[in-house]
Design a protein around this motif. Structure first.
Motif, PDB file in Angstrom:
ATOM      1  N   LYS A   1       0.823  -1.217   0.000  1.00  0.00           N
ATOM      2  CA  LYS A   1       0.000   0.000   0.000  1.00  0.00           C
ATOM      3  C   LYS A   1       0.856   1.266   0.000  1.00  0.00           C
ATOM      4  CE  LYS A   1      -4.106  -1.798   2.147  1.00  0.00           C
ATOM      5  NZ  LYS A   1      -5.010  -1.804   3.278  1.00  0.00           N
ATOM      6  N   ASP A   2       0.387   2.260  -0.801  1.00  0.00           N
ATOM      7  CA  ASP A   2       1.115   3.532  -0.889  1.00  0.00           C
ATOM      8  C   ASP A   2       1.249   4.216   0.468  1.00  0.00           C
ATOM      9  OD1 ASP A   2       1.868   3.578  -3.478  1.00  0.00           O
ATOM     10  OD2 ASP A   2       0.095   4.652  -4.196  1.00  0.00           O
ATOM     11  N   ILE A   3       0.246   4.047   1.282  1.00  0.00           N
ATOM     12  CA  ILE A   3       0.279   4.716   2.591  1.00  0.00           C
ATOM     13  C   ILE A   3       1.525   4.280   3.381  1.00  0.00           C
ATOM     14  CG2 ILE A   3      -1.265   2.983   3.626  1.00  0.00           C
ATOM     15  CD1 ILE A   3      -2.323   5.286   5.364  1.00  0.00           C
ATOM     16  N   PHE A   4       1.943   3.016   3.188  1.00  0.00           N
ATOM     17  CA  PHE A   4       3.119   2.544   3.920  1.00  0.00           C
ATOM     18  C   PHE A   4       4.410   2.799   3.142  1.00  0.00           C
ATOM     19  CE2 PHE A   4      -0.295  -0.424   5.477  1.00  0.00           C
ATOM     20  CZ  PHE A   4      -0.530   0.325   6.622  1.00  0.00           C
ATOM     21  N   LYS A   5       4.306   2.740   1.814  1.00  0.00           N
ATOM     22  CA  LYS A   5       5.526   2.979   1.012  1.00  0.00           C
ATOM     23  C   LYS A   5       5.877   4.459   0.975  1.00  0.00           C
ATOM     24  CE  LYS A   5       4.050   1.002  -2.721  1.00  0.00           C
ATOM     25  NZ  LYS A   5       3.913   0.579  -4.105  1.00  0.00           N
ATOM     26  N   LYS A   6       4.840   5.301   0.941  1.00  0.00           N
ATOM     27  CA  LYS A   6       5.088   6.733   0.739  1.00  0.00           C
ATOM     28  C   LYS A   6       4.761   7.608   1.944  1.00  0.00           C
ATOM     29  CE  LYS A   6       4.665   6.682  -4.241  1.00  0.00           C
ATOM     30  NZ  LYS A   6       3.833   5.741  -4.953  1.00  0.00           N
ATOM     31  N   GLY A   7       4.073   7.063   2.930  1.00  0.00           N
ATOM     32  CA  GLY A   7       3.672   7.876   4.074  1.00  0.00           C
ATOM     33  C   GLY A   7       2.426   8.684   3.748  1.00  0.00           C
ATOM     34  N   SER A   8       2.092   9.642   4.617  1.00  0.00           N
ATOM     35  CA  SER A   8       0.867  10.441   4.441  1.00  0.00           C
ATOM     36  C   SER A   8       1.201  11.914   4.290  1.00  0.00           C
ATOM     37  CB  SER A   8      -0.055  10.266   5.646  1.00  0.00           C
ATOM     38  OG  SER A   8      -0.440   8.920   5.755  1.00  0.00           O
ATOM     39  N   VAL A   9       0.525  12.530   3.309  1.00  0.00           N
ATOM     40  CA  VAL A   9       0.729  13.957   3.053  1.00  0.00           C
ATOM     41  C   VAL A   9      -0.599  14.653   3.326  1.00  0.00           C
ATOM     42  CG1 VAL A   9       1.379  15.662   1.303  1.00  0.00           C
ATOM     43  CG2 VAL A   9       2.351  13.361   1.207  1.00  0.00           C
ATOM     44  N   LEU A  10      -0.577  15.620   4.207  1.00  0.00           N
ATOM     45  CA  LEU A  10      -1.799  16.365   4.527  1.00  0.00           C
ATOM     46  C   LEU A  10      -1.663  17.786   3.985  1.00  0.00           C
ATOM     47  CD1 LEU A  10      -2.291  13.938   6.328  1.00  0.00           C
ATOM     48  CD2 LEU A  10      -2.911  15.463   8.193  1.00  0.00           C
ATOM     49  N   ILE A  11      -2.664  18.211   3.209  1.00  0.00           N
ATOM     50  CA  ILE A  11      -2.676  19.605   2.743  1.00  0.00           C
ATOM     51  C   ILE A  11      -4.082  20.169   2.926  1.00  0.00           C
ATOM     52  CG2 ILE A  11      -0.797  19.359   1.058  1.00  0.00           C
ATOM     53  CD1 ILE A  11      -2.810  19.125  -1.162  1.00  0.00           C
ATOM     54  N   GLY A  12      -4.213  21.467   2.927  1.00  0.00           N
ATOM     55  CA  GLY A  12      -5.533  22.082   3.057  1.00  0.00           C
ATOM     56  C   GLY A  12      -6.408  21.682   1.874  1.00  0.00           C
ATOM     57  N   ALA A  13      -7.702  21.414   2.143  1.00  0.00           N
ATOM     58  CA  ALA A  13      -8.584  20.924   1.076  1.00  0.00           C
ATOM     59  C   ALA A  13      -8.849  21.988   0.016  1.00  0.00           C
ATOM     60  CB  ALA A  13      -9.887  20.428   1.661  1.00  0.00           C
ATOM     61  N   GLU A  14      -8.512  23.247   0.301  1.00  0.00           N
ATOM     62  CA  GLU A  14      -8.714  24.294  -0.717  1.00  0.00           C
ATOM     63  C   GLU A  14      -7.805  24.064  -1.926  1.00  0.00           C
ATOM     64  OE1 GLU A  14      -7.659  24.863   2.334  1.00  0.00           O
ATOM     65  OE2 GLU A  14      -5.741  25.908   2.296  1.00  0.00           O
ATOM     66  N   ASN A  15      -6.761  23.220  -1.729  1.00  0.00           N
ATOM     67  CA  ASN A  15      -5.858  22.897  -2.841  1.00  0.00           C
ATOM     68  C   ASN A  15      -6.365  21.735  -3.687  1.00  0.00           C
ATOM     69  OD1 ASN A  15      -3.521  24.649  -2.210  1.00  0.00           O
ATOM     70  ND2 ASN A  15      -3.619  23.528  -0.284  1.00  0.00           N
ATOM     71  N   ARG A  16      -7.496  21.172  -3.295  1.00  0.00           N
ATOM     72  CA  ARG A  16      -7.981  19.956  -3.939  1.00  0.00           C
ATOM     73  C   ARG A  16      -8.274  20.165  -5.426  1.00  0.00           C
ATOM     74  NH1 ARG A  16     -13.088  16.704  -4.016  1.00  0.00           N
ATOM     75  NH2 ARG A  16     -12.444  14.613  -3.464  1.00  0.00           N
ATOM     76  N   LYS A  17      -7.762  19.243  -6.229  1.00  0.00           N
ATOM     77  CA  LYS A  17      -8.108  19.233  -7.640  1.00  0.00           C
ATOM     78  C   LYS A  17      -9.227  18.207  -7.812  1.00  0.00           C
ATOM     79  CE  LYS A  17      -4.457  21.770  -9.046  1.00  0.00           C
ATOM     80  NZ  LYS A  17      -4.191  22.634  -7.954  1.00  0.00           N
ATOM     81  N   GLU A  18      -9.867  18.244  -8.986  1.00  0.00           N
ATOM     82  CA  GLU A  18     -11.021  17.355  -9.184  1.00  0.00           C
ATOM     83  C   GLU A  18     -10.658  15.884  -9.029  1.00  0.00           C
ATOM     84  OE1 GLU A  18     -13.340  18.066 -12.712  1.00  0.00           O
ATOM     85  OE2 GLU A  18     -13.431  20.198 -12.183  1.00  0.00           O
ATOM     86  N   ASN A  19     -11.579  15.117  -8.461  1.00  0.00           N
ATOM     87  CA  ASN A  19     -11.448  13.660  -8.297  1.00  0.00           C
ATOM     88  C   ASN A  19     -10.138  13.258  -7.638  1.00  0.00           C
ATOM     89  OD1 ASN A  19     -13.808  13.440  -9.754  1.00  0.00           O
ATOM     90  ND2 ASN A  19     -12.675  13.386 -11.689  1.00  0.00           N
ATOM     91  N   GLU A  20      -9.775  13.914  -6.604  1.00  0.00           N
ATOM     92  CA  GLU A  20      -8.465  13.624  -6.044  1.00  0.00           C
ATOM     93  C   GLU A  20      -8.515  13.566  -4.527  1.00  0.00           C
ATOM     94  OE1 GLU A  20      -4.389  15.498  -7.117  1.00  0.00           O
ATOM     95  OE2 GLU A  20      -5.617  16.885  -5.988  1.00  0.00           O
ATOM     96  N   GLY A  21      -7.903  12.487  -3.997  1.00  0.00           N
ATOM     97  CA  GLY A  21      -7.726  12.380  -2.551  1.00  0.00           C
ATOM     98  C   GLY A  21      -9.020  12.463  -1.765  1.00  0.00           C
ATOM     99  N   GLU A  22      -8.896  12.031  -0.537  1.00  0.00           N
ATOM    100  CA  GLU A  22     -10.064  12.102   0.344  1.00  0.00           C
ATOM    101  C   GLU A  22      -9.959  13.336   1.215  1.00  0.00           C
ATOM    102  OE1 GLU A  22     -10.311   8.799   2.985  1.00  0.00           O
ATOM    103  OE2 GLU A  22      -9.986   7.421   1.318  1.00  0.00           O
ATOM    104  N   ILE A  23     -11.094  14.012   1.369  1.00  0.00           N
ATOM    105  CA  ILE A  23     -11.102  15.065   2.368  1.00  0.00           C
ATOM    106  C   ILE A  23     -11.373  14.356   3.677  1.00  0.00           C
ATOM    107  CG2 ILE A  23     -12.362  17.088   3.199  1.00  0.00           C
ATOM    108  CD1 ILE A  23     -12.719  17.945   0.411  1.00  0.00           C
ATOM    109  N   ASP A  24     -10.787  14.828   4.763  1.00  0.00           N
ATOM    110  CA  ASP A  24     -10.954  14.113   6.023  1.00  0.00           C
ATOM    111  C   ASP A  24     -12.432  13.900   6.327  1.00  0.00           C
ATOM    112  OD1 ASP A  24     -11.979  16.281   8.004  1.00  0.00           O
ATOM    113  OD2 ASP A  24     -10.423  17.217   6.806  1.00  0.00           O
ATOM    114  N   LEU A  25     -12.750  12.678   6.682  1.00  0.00           N
ATOM    115  CA  LEU A  25     -14.150  12.380   6.963  1.00  0.00           C
ATOM    116  C   LEU A  25     -14.310  11.859   8.394  1.00  0.00           C
ATOM    117  CD1 LEU A  25     -15.026  10.621   3.599  1.00  0.00           C
ATOM    118  CD2 LEU A  25     -15.842  12.836   4.370  1.00  0.00           C
ATOM    119  N   TRP A  26     -13.333  12.159   9.225  1.00  0.00           N
ATOM    120  CA  TRP A  26     -13.413  11.651  10.589  1.00  0.00           C
ATOM    121  C   TRP A  26     -14.569  12.290  11.332  1.00  0.00           C
ATOM    122  CZ3 TRP A  26      -8.159  13.170   9.264  1.00  0.00           C
ATOM    123  CH2 TRP A  26      -7.389  12.084   8.899  1.00  0.00           C
TER     124      TRP A  26
END
Ligand code: DGT
Ligand code: MG
Ligand code: MG
Length: 369
Positions: free
Chosen positions: A201-226
């Motif tokens: 899994k990429d999460i283990f190979k690459k780690g986690s990158v957190l950025i503000g959701a205002e940078n979100r491009k279409e169809n990309e990444g999950e916005i935090d849903l906790w």
């Protein structure tokens, strides 16, 4: 604070504001996490529940609006603050202690959510440090260093534990087997054990990158849903939405995709203004429509006030009638930017007193509309 004769002791406090125009990196690392992960039965080499760390990092991003990017792997997290941030007067101790305490508090607060079947045996602790990086290049090299570290450790740990779990080696035998091996050899060992490292899994190979959701491009990444545990907390969380990615941050494409992450705040504002202008030109009609709509609404309210007073005035393109002293139905036409006519229908319910106050507050002469 009340003045007293003891006030002078304040002068013993030293200023610890860090140098301007440098990126501030706050790095947090689990204290003796080797023991902590053992005692709490973390799956080896990677435990998905340890994503609790992402939740804790999200908590830190909530209190650091100038943190543009955070990167986490294993038991550590780095938070990058813009070079021109003035948050907390750039005071070193304030920033480090806030980040560490928030991270630790959220980690404990959400423990049961991520580890529902494992009791927290003792409170975890994290250490923290602040490092300044004077340029984009060095900052990117810092983050690349952490991601390369993630890759090297993960490949080693995956191979080390696979040899134990799949080939029955002891820890020391596995360590010996891997001694002085290169990445390529570890990949081959894994392959012989039926594992293709690329499929991990990429999460283990690459780690986690957190950025503000205002940078979100279409169809990309999950916005935090906790989910928040209380309404108070959800109010707090709504301050900032965060995007969680598991991507390469060493090569250029990531930085080309999110050019705002390394910019000073002033330049981000300018870039946003330019973007707004471009969007506005593209969607000229919609934008003008909103403006017209806004003025039309003010016009309606003010005009309604006049009608209530004089009961005689009318506009050619609008038709009103009052069904009671407090309500009005309005059917009116407005023009969009291409001078096309748009029909609008409003049902307005306003208390006369509020109406008068609004009219007075707007100070807009009737002929402006
Ligand atoms: P420190 O930082 O000097 O106080 O000492 P440690 O023990 O925290 O050492 P460090 O930070 O170099 O290494 C992190 C430890 O955390 C490492 O022993 C592996 C462990 N760890 C982190 N994430 C996981 C996980 O998902 N599963 C398991 N089994 N262990 C993990
Ligand atoms: Mg540690
Ligand atoms: Mg560590």
């Amino acid at each position: 604070m009340a003045k007293s004769r003891f006030e002078y002791v304040r002068d013993f406090e030293e200023s610890d504001a860090v140098m301007k125009q440098c990126f501030i990196v706050l790095r947090i690392d689990g204290s003796n996490f080797h023991r902590f992960s053992d005692k709490h039965g973390f799956v080896k080499p990677n435990d998905e529940r340890a994503l609790l760390a992402n939740r804790a990092a999200h908590g830190v991003m909530q209190i650091m609006p100038d943190c543009t990017i955070a990167y986490g792997q294993s038991d550590e997290y780095s938070f990058v603050l813009r070079p021109d941030t003035t948050v907390h007067g750039r005071r070193r101790q304030k920033l480090v202690s806030l980040a560490v305490s928030k991270f630790t508090a959220v980690y404990q607060f959400y423990w049961a959510h991520f580890f529902p079947e494992t009791a927290l045996l003792y409170p975890p602790a994290f250490d923290g440090r602040l490092v300044l990086y004077p340029s984009d290049k060095i900052l990117r090299d810092y983050l690349a260093w952490r991601q390369v570290d993630c890759h090297i450790n993960n490949l080693y740990n995956t191979t080390f534990h696979s040899l134990i779990q799949k080939q029955g080696l002891t820890a020391s035998e596995s360590e010996k087997r891997l001694s002085k091996t290169l990445s390529k050899e570890k990949n081959e060992i894994l392959f012989q054990l039926g594992i293709n490292y690329n499929d991990e899994k990429d999460i283990f190979k690459k780690g986690s990158v957190l950025i503000g959701a205002e940078n979100r491009k279409e169809n990309e990444g999950e916005i935090d849903l906790w989910e928040a545990q209380s309404s108070e907390e959800s109010k707090h969380l709504q301050k900032r939405q965060v995007l969680v990615l598991h991507v390469d941050i060493i090569k250029d494409p990531f930085w080309q995709r999110y050019p705002n992450l390394l910019l000073p705040l002033e330049e981000v504002k300018k870039a946003r203004k330019r973007q707004l202008q471009t969007d506005c030109n593209k969607k000229n009609n919609e934008y003008l429509f909103i403006l017209v709509f806004y003025h039309a609404l003010v016009f309606v309210i003010l005009d309604f006030n006049i009608i209530r007073k004089s009961k005689t005035q009318k506009r050619a393109n609008a038709l009103y009638y009052c069904s009671s002293s407090r309500q009005a139905h309005l059917n009116m036409k407005i023009l969009d930017s291409d001078h096309r006519s748009i029909q609008l229908y409003f049902h307005i319910s306003i208390r006369p007193r509020a109406l008068r106050q609004l009219g007075a507050a707007c100070h807009l002469p009737y002929h402006q509309f």
